[in-house]
Motif scaffolding. Structure first.
Motif, PDB file in Angstrom:
ATOM      1  N   MET A 265       0.561  -1.184  -0.234  1.00 11.95           N
ATOM      2  CA  MET A 265       0.277  -0.014   0.337  1.00 11.95           C
ATOM      3  C   MET A 265       0.847   1.106  -0.122  1.00 11.95           C
ATOM      4  O   MET A 265       1.627   1.190   0.825  1.00 11.95           O
ATOM      5  CB  MET A 265      -0.818  -0.471   1.653  1.00 11.95           C
ATOM      6  CG  MET A 265      -1.583   1.379   1.119  1.00 11.95           C
ATOM      7  SD  MET A 265      -2.782   1.088   2.754  1.00 11.95           S
ATOM      8  CE  MET A 265      -1.750   1.781   4.066  1.00 11.95           C
ATOM      9  N   LEU A 266       0.305   2.111  -1.235  1.00  8.87           N
ATOM     10  CA  LEU A 266       1.076   3.410  -1.555  1.00  8.87           C
ATOM     11  C   LEU A 266       1.009   4.791  -0.301  1.00  8.87           C
ATOM     12  O   LEU A 266      -1.263   4.613  -1.024  1.00  8.87           O
ATOM     13  CB  LEU A 266       1.662   3.893  -2.508  1.00  8.87           C
ATOM     14  CG  LEU A 266       3.223   2.340  -3.532  1.00  8.87           C
ATOM     15  CD1 LEU A 266       2.922   3.012  -4.071  1.00  8.87           C
ATOM     16  CD2 LEU A 266       4.033   2.558  -1.655  1.00  8.87           C
ATOM     17  N   LEU A 267       0.864   5.240   0.633  1.00  6.66           N
ATOM     18  CA  LEU A 267       0.069   6.398   0.678  1.00  6.66           C
ATOM     19  C   LEU A 267       0.855   7.359   0.016  1.00  6.66           C
ATOM     20  O   LEU A 267       1.746   7.700   0.486  1.00  6.66           O
ATOM     21  CB  LEU A 267      -0.597   6.235   2.406  1.00  6.66           C
ATOM     22  CG  LEU A 267      -0.734   7.415   3.024  1.00  6.66           C
ATOM     23  CD1 LEU A 267      -1.988   7.660   2.888  1.00  6.66           C
ATOM     24  CD2 LEU A 267      -0.817   7.189   4.185  1.00  6.66           C
ATOM     25  N   ILE A 268      -0.400   8.233  -0.716  1.00  9.75           N
ATOM     26  CA  ILE A 268       0.276   9.543  -1.113  1.00  9.75           C
ATOM     27  C   ILE A 268       0.214  10.432  -0.799  1.00  9.75           C
ATOM     28  O   ILE A 268      -1.183  11.262  -0.420  1.00  9.75           O
ATOM     29  CB  ILE A 268       0.299   9.552  -2.984  1.00  9.75           C
ATOM     30  CG1 ILE A 268       0.255   7.914  -3.431  1.00  9.75           C
ATOM     31  CG2 ILE A 268       1.092  10.397  -4.166  1.00  9.75           C
ATOM     32  CD1 ILE A 268       2.276   8.100  -3.490  1.00  9.75           C
ATOM     33  N   ALA A 269       0.596  11.621  -0.854  1.00  8.17           N
ATOM     34  CA  ALA A 269       0.822  12.578  -0.046  1.00  8.17           C
ATOM     35  C   ALA A 269       1.104  14.321  -0.305  1.00  8.17           C
ATOM     36  O   ALA A 269       2.436  14.294  -1.279  1.00  8.17           O
ATOM     37  CB  ALA A 269       0.813  12.952   1.698  1.00  8.17           C
ATOM     38  N   TYR A 270       0.391  15.222  -1.032  1.00 10.27           N
ATOM     39  CA  TYR A 270       1.620  16.259  -1.827  1.00 10.27           C
ATOM     40  C   TYR A 270       2.064  16.698  -0.483  1.00 10.27           C
ATOM     41  O   TYR A 270       3.257  17.534  -1.414  1.00 10.27           O
ATOM     42  CB  TYR A 270       0.052  16.926  -2.563  1.00 10.27           C
ATOM     43  CG  TYR A 270       0.556  18.129  -3.136  1.00 10.27           C
ATOM     44  CD1 TYR A 270       1.271  17.853  -3.974  1.00 10.27           C
ATOM     45  CD2 TYR A 270       0.205  19.475  -2.716  1.00 10.27           C
ATOM     46  CE1 TYR A 270       1.301  19.160  -5.430  1.00 10.27           C
ATOM     47  CE2 TYR A 270       1.295  20.784  -3.234  1.00 10.27           C
ATOM     48  CZ  TYR A 270       1.209  20.538  -4.728  1.00 10.27           C
ATOM     49  OH  TYR A 270       2.109  21.530  -5.660  1.00 10.27           O
ATOM     50  N   ASP A 271       2.145  17.298   0.099  1.00  9.80           N
ATOM     51  CA  ASP A 271       2.475  18.078   1.506  1.00  9.80           C
ATOM     52  C   ASP A 271       1.996  17.512   2.705  1.00  9.80           C
ATOM     53  O   ASP A 271       1.262  17.548   3.526  1.00  9.80           O
ATOM     54  CB  ASP A 271       2.279  19.621   1.182  1.00  9.80           C
ATOM     55  CG  ASP A 271       2.895  20.559   2.700  1.00  9.80           C
ATOM     56  OD1 ASP A 271       3.956  19.785   2.504  1.00  9.80           O
ATOM     57  OD2 ASP A 271       2.669  21.842   2.024  1.00  9.80           O
ATOM     58  N   LEU A 272       3.184  16.681   3.209  1.00 10.82           N
ATOM     59  CA  LEU A 272       2.765  16.348   4.352  1.00 10.82           C
ATOM     60  C   LEU A 272       2.884  17.192   5.699  1.00 10.82           C
ATOM     61  O   LEU A 272       2.365  16.729   6.811  1.00 10.82           O
ATOM     62  CB  LEU A 272       4.062  15.534   4.990  1.00 10.82           C
ATOM     63  CG  LEU A 272       4.490  13.971   4.422  1.00 10.82           C
ATOM     64  CD1 LEU A 272       5.758  13.645   4.361  1.00 10.82           C
ATOM     65  CD2 LEU A 272       3.474  12.877   4.465  1.00 10.82           C
ATOM     66  N   GLY A 273       3.026  18.420   5.742  1.00 15.34           N
ATOM     67  CA  GLY A 273       3.365  19.600   6.116  1.00 15.34           C
ATOM     68  C   GLY A 273       2.104  19.755   6.514  1.00 15.34           C
ATOM     69  O   GLY A 273       1.230  20.299   7.737  1.00 15.34           O
TER      70      GLY A 273
END
Length: 280
Positions: A265-273
């Protein structure tokens, strides 16, 4: 003249509807194309406007196409139509000559045409647009002014909602290389073909051979012919992926994910902050 005028209206309208639709179906992809232009022209300060311009320009193209096909408010919209095509002619001419960007993204991910062909397309398009512009006062709509305004507003609003939906979700029609079902690592990769060009040193005759099918074992032939150039034909290659995944240290770990046979499973986030921790 009426036939030419209506033919120009329909053909330009359909082109604009198609162009606006395929860009609006993937507004984020279109925004990436716009960002390419910002980088190429040294206007990185405008990067935050890319998504807004993506939706706005796609909606404008689609609206102009609908206006033309339905024959509503052509006298008014012929001005932005004419100016838009003139702008694109100069832009695509610059692209064709200097190639600041490899692909203008004029038709989204549906198909790609070269910068020169894009310019030629706009040159042909301006002929039809000029006919519409010159005869703009001769178009008669079957709808009242209020109905024409309502039609324009309705289609523009629906298209913006459509683009926002595609931005918040996946495109409802996926033309991208990454759509579900595409094989990222094809079993059969195919092969590229290498063509070698030789010139006869006496007659000047030029011949091209598919490597290694040329008489390189013939010593007499080799004495009379000299190598000139080679070209590589990659049309036989089956494209896999052009993805690169790096870890926090900048190491390429792409193959660890692409060739992993197990579930992952890949968890994608544009901006973790700015990611909502509650969502995690």
């Amino acid at each position: 003249m009426t036939f030419i005028r209506n033919f120009s209206r329909i053909i330009v309208g359909l082109i604009f509807i198609f162009s606006g639709f395929v860009k609006g179906i993937d507004p984020l992809g279109t925004a990436y194309r716009i960002e390419d232009y910002f980088i190429a022209y040294g206007t990185e300060w405008a990067m935050p406007l890319a998504l807004f311009l993506s939706v706005s320009l796609s909606a404008l193209e689609f609206l102009l196409g609908v206006i033309l096909v339905l024959n509503v408010r052509i006298r008014f919209f012929s001005w932005p139509l004419f100016m838009l095509v003139i702008f694109f002619i100069f832009l695509t001419l610059y692209d064709a000559v200097y190639e600041p960007v490899p692909d203008c993204g004029c038709f989204g991910d549906v198909f790609t045409i070269s910068n020169w062909n894009t310019f030629y397309k706009n040159v042909i398009l301006i002929i039809f647009v000029s006919i519409i512009f010159v005869d703009r006062k001769d178009f008669r709509s079957p709808f009242s002014i209020k109905a024409q305004n309502a039609i324009g507003f309705a289609f523009a609003s629906i298209f913006v909602i459509f683009s926002v939906y595609n931005y918040q979700h996946l495109p409802i029609i996926d033309f991208r290389e990454w759509k579900t079902g595409n094989d990222m690592v094809p079993e059969e990769q195919g092969s590229a073909k290498i063509y070698l060009t030789f010139r006869n040193m006496e007659s000047g005759e030029i011949k091209e051979y598919l490597s290694p099918d040329y008489p390189w074992k013939d010593s007499i032939w080799m004495e009379n012919w000299e190598f000139v150039d080679q070209r590589i034909d990659e049309s036989g290659l089956i494209k896999g992926h052009e993805l690169m995944i790096e870890d926090e240290e900048g190491l390429d770990v792409t193959e660890n994910f692409i060739n992993n046979p197990n579930f992952q499973m890949l968890l994608i986030a544009y901006d973790l902050g700015s990611t909502d921790e509650g969502s995690f």
